[in-house]
Design an enzyme around this catalytic site. Structure first.
Site, PDB file in Angstrom:
ATOM      1  CE1 TYR A 146      -3.246  -2.760  -0.009  1.00 43.00           C
ATOM      2  CE2 TYR A 146      -3.876  -2.207   2.222  1.00 43.00           C
ATOM      3  CZ  TYR A 146      -4.047  -2.962   1.085  1.00 43.00           C
ATOM      4  OH  TYR A 146      -5.034  -3.913   1.051  1.00 43.00           O
ATOM      5  CE  LYS A 195       1.347 -17.402  -2.929  1.00 39.51           C
ATOM      6  NZ  LYS A 195       0.598 -18.663  -2.746  1.00 39.51           N
ATOM      7  CG  ASP A 227      -1.894 -19.668  -0.680  1.00 34.74           C
ATOM      8  OD1 ASP A 227      -1.079 -19.571   0.261  1.00 34.74           O
ATOM      9  OD2 ASP A 227      -1.615 -20.258  -1.738  1.00 34.74           O
ATOM     10  CG  ASP A 251      -6.929  -4.175   4.157  1.00 28.35           C
ATOM     11  OD1 ASP A 251      -7.866  -4.132   4.969  1.00 28.35           O
ATOM     12  OD2 ASP A 251      -6.897  -3.491   3.118  1.00 28.35           O
ATOM     13  CG  ASP A 255     -12.014  -6.411   6.596  1.00 29.35           C
ATOM     14  OD1 ASP A 255     -11.706  -5.916   7.699  1.00 29.35           O
ATOM     15  OD2 ASP A 255     -12.453  -5.737   5.649  1.00 29.35           O
TER      16      ASP A 255
END
Ligand code: NAD
Length: 360
Positions: A146, A195, A227, A251, A255
């Site tokens: 980001y 990852k 994942d 992020d 959620d």
């Protein structure tokens, strides 16, 4: 002891839920003989109305002079509120982004707890939710995808967009240290999510987290791919304690984890910097649809105050007392409207605050 707490009540339900958190903090002060001084500060829509900007230098400075800041929530109805006719840098949310940056709040902590009493709200099957779960997602907040360089431009006549996921070892080390320190105050397990089978930034992440773990021999460290972690959160959330991860992964995963608890009004959060200072706020927004009706759930704000006691003021016993009081009220079947279920007694925002304070 005397502590200075900055208070940003904000907009919408913010003032209602923060008042209840303060009621509980006052009870903690009385029982455990502390003195809390509160400094009320404006940020968000209320600051736009008063000063024309969502965050003033005076508010930033007052936050710096506090031991911690307790916040409600900011913003209004994004379709109808005049705040959203302003340019993006003058809207309520710009104030929060600027405050996080000014205070160098790089670690975002979101505990996702499913209390056995509220398992009916959980979106998972009964055999998974039966015993509840208690995990804490720590998201890196100031780096990664980001904040990396980005551009959109034609390359050989074809419009092409690039985002950059960049971390240096110092940025990774400081959040890894936070994750291990927080794990020491919990169940002493860290899951570092990356990852690393594809990304260089993840391979550096994994190396630095592994090195940092050597300073915390009591904490169990495991590495997991993002994942597979997304699947594990819905398959067996009880396996996690502290999960630490890059900005965008955090992020998305936070959620997902919040969703499986099923009740937004129950979830606190904290954003910390390298000192003990932190900004504590509910994970939900300002809920303009229910503002001013005294029906909002103050528990996320009250649990944010408990995190403030634990992480900024080092008052572990007092933090435990607040969390136990919340659990007790739920066991006694008191509920606000958002978590109401059969055979329970519905109470208002202020009644819920009083019930919790009485049980400290
Ligand atoms: P929201 O979280 O405010 O509301 C979503 C739904 O959850 C609503 O139905 C609301 O009534 C309910 N809800 C939220 N908190 C609750 C509580 N404590 N008790 C009972 N019900 C609760 O999200 P939204 O409607 O998308 O956003 C409203 C405003 O909040 C927007 O301006 C948004 O930008 C802002 N926002 C602020 C923050 C923050 O201050 N950090 C975070 C998210 C959204």
């Amino acid at each position: 002891m005397h502590y200075r707490i900055g208070v940003i009540k904000g907009d919408g339900i913010g003032p209602e839920i923060v008042n209840e958190a303060i009621r509980v903090l006052d009870k903690v002060a009385e029982i455990y003989q502390h003195e809390f001084t509160y400094t009320e500060l404006l940020m968000g829509g209320c600051s736009i109305d008063a000063y024309g900007v969502p965050l003033t230098e005076e508010t930033i400075q007052a936050c710096r002079e506090s031991d911690a800041v307790l916040m409600g929530s900011i913003g209004g109805n994004t379709t109808t509120s005049p705040w959203y006719q302003l340019p993006p840098e003058l809207r309520p949310e710009a104030g929060l982004l600027k405050l996080r940056k000014s205070l160098n709040l790089f670690a975002n902590l979101r505990p996702c707890v499913l209390y056995p009493e509220l398992r009916g709200a959980c979106t998972l099957r009964e055999e998974i939710s039966r015993n509840g779960f208690d995990m804490l997602i720590m998201r890196e907040l100031t780096g990664g995808l980001y904040f990396g360089e980005r551009k959109t431009e034609p390359v050989d006549g074809v419009m092409t967009a690039v985002d950059t996921l960049r971390y240096n070892e110092n940025e990774i080390r400081r959040i890894a240290v936070k994750a291990f320190e927080v794990a020491m105050k919990r169940k002493k397990k860290v899951t570092s999510v990356d990852k690393a089978n594809v990304l260089d930034s993840s391979r550096l992440w994994r190396k630095i987290v592994t090195e940092t773990a050597k300073d915390y021999p009591e904490v169990t460290l495991e590495h997991a791919l993002v994942d597979s972690t997304a699947m594990q959160i819905v398959k067996n959330p009880a396996q996690f304690d502290v999960m630490v991860t890059e900005n965008m992964f955090g992020d998305i995963l936070s959620d997902e984890a919040a969703m499986v608890t099923g009740s937004l009004g129950m979830l606190p959060s904290a954003s910390l910097n390298e000192t003990k200072f932190g900004l504590y706020e509910p994970s939900g927004g300002s809920a303009p649809d229910i503002a001013g009706k005294n029906i909002a759930n103050p528990i996320a704000a009250i649990l944010s105050a408990a995190m403030l006691l634990r992480y900024s003021l080092d008052l572990q016993t007092e933090a435990d007392a607040v969390e136990k009081a919340v659990q007790k009220v739920l066991q006694e079947n008191y509920r606000t409207a958002d978590i109401m279920s059969e055979n329970c007694q519905q109470v208002s925002c202020s009644e819920m605050g009083s019930l919790i304070a009485e049980r400290i």
